[in-house]
Scaffold this active site. Structure first.
Site, PDB file in Angstrom:
ATOM      1  CG  ASP A  61      -1.817   1.202   1.323  1.00  0.00           C
ATOM      2  OD1 ASP A  61      -1.639   2.159   0.545  1.00  0.00           O
ATOM      3  OD2 ASP A  61      -2.720   1.206   2.185  1.00  0.00           O
ATOM      4  CG  ASN A  88       0.857   1.326 -12.816  1.00  0.00           C
ATOM      5  OD1 ASN A  88       0.563   1.908 -13.858  1.00  0.00           O
ATOM      6  ND2 ASN A  88      -0.007   0.529 -12.189  1.00  0.00           N
ATOM      7  CE1 TYR A 164      -4.833  10.311 -12.497  1.00  0.00           C
ATOM      8  CE2 TYR A 164      -5.369  11.549 -14.496  1.00  0.00           C
ATOM      9  CZ  TYR A 164      -4.744  10.480 -13.874  1.00  0.00           C
ATOM     10  OH  TYR A 164      -4.026   9.578 -14.623  1.00  0.00           O
ATOM     11  CE  LYS A 168      -1.188  10.089 -12.582  1.00  0.00           C
ATOM     12  NZ  LYS A 168      -0.357   8.966 -12.090  1.00  0.00           N
ATOM     13  CB  THR A 199      -7.816   1.205 -16.770  1.00  0.00           C
ATOM     14  OG1 THR A 199      -7.914   2.576 -16.352  1.00  0.00           O
ATOM     15  CG2 THR A 199      -6.633   1.052 -17.721  1.00  0.00           C
TER      16      THR A 199
END
Length: 241
Positions: A61, A88, A164, A168, A199
């Site tokens: 985790d 990832n 999000y 990044k 995904t």
């Protein structure tokens, strides 16, 4: 490398992470499948082994210090070193992400996994990476983290996102800082954009397969010793910051 190459992929029980693990396993590497969920992790390991990959499970985790420390200890016990780390594991965050509406908890969750998790895992594994003759670190980013693309009128960068996308961008900036600190070592670290892959993070709306998204990670994981570091890459080449 004379010995079997050892890699760890975080968030590798499904999607792009699983495809990366499969791609590295197909090279004959020994691949650690990092994931939180035990059942999904072991299922992924079984699938990889059935396909001929030398895979093993790593309970991990990325948001938990003790879990990350345990993962590093497991890899040291199993292999004694680490050649490639692919960061990832990531989350998109829930709810509305327009900056005027976003819940700050959503932002914190995205940053905790997508940025702090990468720092936590990378720092824990660096001692093992330093034992490798050609260590590589790949941080899975996203094209939506490009400020250039986000600020270009008409560019397709997905929905407005205050959690999000900025996480990044943050990850990209951290990648550059690692590259600067590690410039006098043999460690190459780069950010990768897999493209818009189908995904569960996006409800399988993506237009690329996980295998297509994994290709850039495999390429950066196998860079020659004179390869780039501190860059941001996709299949077509360099991604503008």
């Amino acid at each position: 490398m004379n010995e079997q190459t050892i890699a760890l992929v975080t968030g590798a029980n499904k999607g792009i992470g699983f495809a990366i693990a499969a791609g590295l396993g197909a090279l004959g590497w020994r691949v650690g499948v990092g994931a939180r969920d035990e059942a999904r992790r072991e299922s992924a390991v079984a699938k990889l082994r059935a396909a001929g990959a030398d895979a093993f499970g790593v309970p991990l985790d990325v948001t938990d210090d003790a879990s990350v420390t345990g993962a590093a200890r497991l890899i040291e016990d199993r292999a004694g070193r680490l050649d490639v780390l692919v960061n990832n594991a990531g989350v998109t965050g829930s709810g509305p992400q327009a900056p005027t509406e976003v819940d700050l908890a959503t932002v914190r969750t995205a940053v905790e996994t997508n940025v702090l998790g990468v720092i936590r895992v990378t720092n824990a594994l660096l001692p093992l990476l330093r034992r490798s003759t050609s260590p590589r670190i790949v941080n899975m980013s996203s094209g939506v983290g490009s400020l250039t693309r986000q600020s270009t009128p008409g560019a397709e960068t997905g929905p407005i996102s205050a959690a999000y996308s900025p996480s990044k961008t943050f990850l990209n900036a951290v990648t550059v800082q690692y590259a600067k600190e590690l410039r006098d070592t043999n460690i190459l670290i780069n950010a990768a954009c897999p493209g818009y892959c189908a995904t569960d993070l996006n409800g399988f709306r993506g237009v690329r397969t996980p295998e297509q998204g994994a290709a850039i990670a495999v390429r950066l994981a196998t860079l020659p010793d004179d390869g780039p570091t501190g860059g941001f890459f996709e299949d077509a080449g360099v991604v503008p910051w």
